[in-house]
Design an enzyme around this catalytic site. Sequence first.
Site: not given
Length: 368
Positions: A122-124, A154
């Site tokens: 989700f950090k993308d 991640d």
Amino acid sequence: MTRFVSVLGESAPYSFGDAVLAGWASDGGMLWPETIPRVSPATLHAWRALSYPALAAAILKLFISADDSDFTHAEVDALCAGAFGRFGSADVVELSTPLPTSVTGDRSVRVAELWHGPTLAFKDLGMAILGRVLSHLLRRRGRRLTLLVGTSGDTGSSAIEAVRGLPNLSIFVLYPLQGYASITPVQERQMTAVAEIESNVHVFGVEGSSDDLDVPMEACFADKQFKARHNLGSVNSVNVVRLIVQTVHYFYAYLRAAPPGATAAVEFAVPCGAAGHLSAGLLALEMGLPARLVAATNSNDALHRLLSSGELRPGAAVRRTVSPSMDIQVPYNCWRLLYAAAGADARAVRRWQADFRSGRLALPESVR
């Protein structure tokens, strides 16, 4: 113009661009908006028609004045429009159909799919914009920046993908070696494979947990001369762009889950490690999003203990689980949560941080 202040209250306020480059404030504190822009119900309704990139730009521009010397609003639009080209979904974030009522009872429950980015994390969503913002800012100011990043799983690969090959940026990533944490071989190779081919990417395995590697990182940022000499910055959830941009999927999901004109709040269950995602959700609520937050932890439940009992102690052993990105016993974004809960009382946050370091943080019941 929105300025950003340290939750410890002992550094001068930062402009948007200076906050992005600084990461941590000069007093070692995390940054938080000095004043938080409010989103009216009419604006929220108008946002229903926006695509995800357009919504990201609209929210980011709330924190950047029209006469900002580093960014024009047109440049913000362009940065956001091009940020998500490598995502696997044209919508960027997708919402599942409601889960069966046989599982959820009489509640309508949907899953916000935040995994369509290049590293499946989700950090993308935040990194995709942050990398472009940093590159633009450094080019505008004629500067270089060395990013120092710690990851429990991640964040590292997401940060690497966001800045690989970009001029004026180098990135150094520390991660816990297998055997010291539950990082997977895939997560490790997502980082080391890029480091083998990109000259601006450097990756180091650490003999310790995610909390262990935070110790030397915090020391580097706290050493003002060292930080200045090496132009250190961060793209962890410390960075204010990550914080702001991660509010976007809360607004986006709300606008697709709640029918127009709905008055009942949407409830978000948020997986928590360092509590950066939760802090972004809190910022969205402070901006006017009609929602509630549920902090979901694994057996590394320091944040649960803080919220349920008002206590937090250092030194708890990190437990290895199947969710390594949540295997954290020092949820460092808690200082942002406490700053907001205490009504921007930086002196209280300094006192609680000192109590924590000396062995035990115990909150007043009103703050808890």
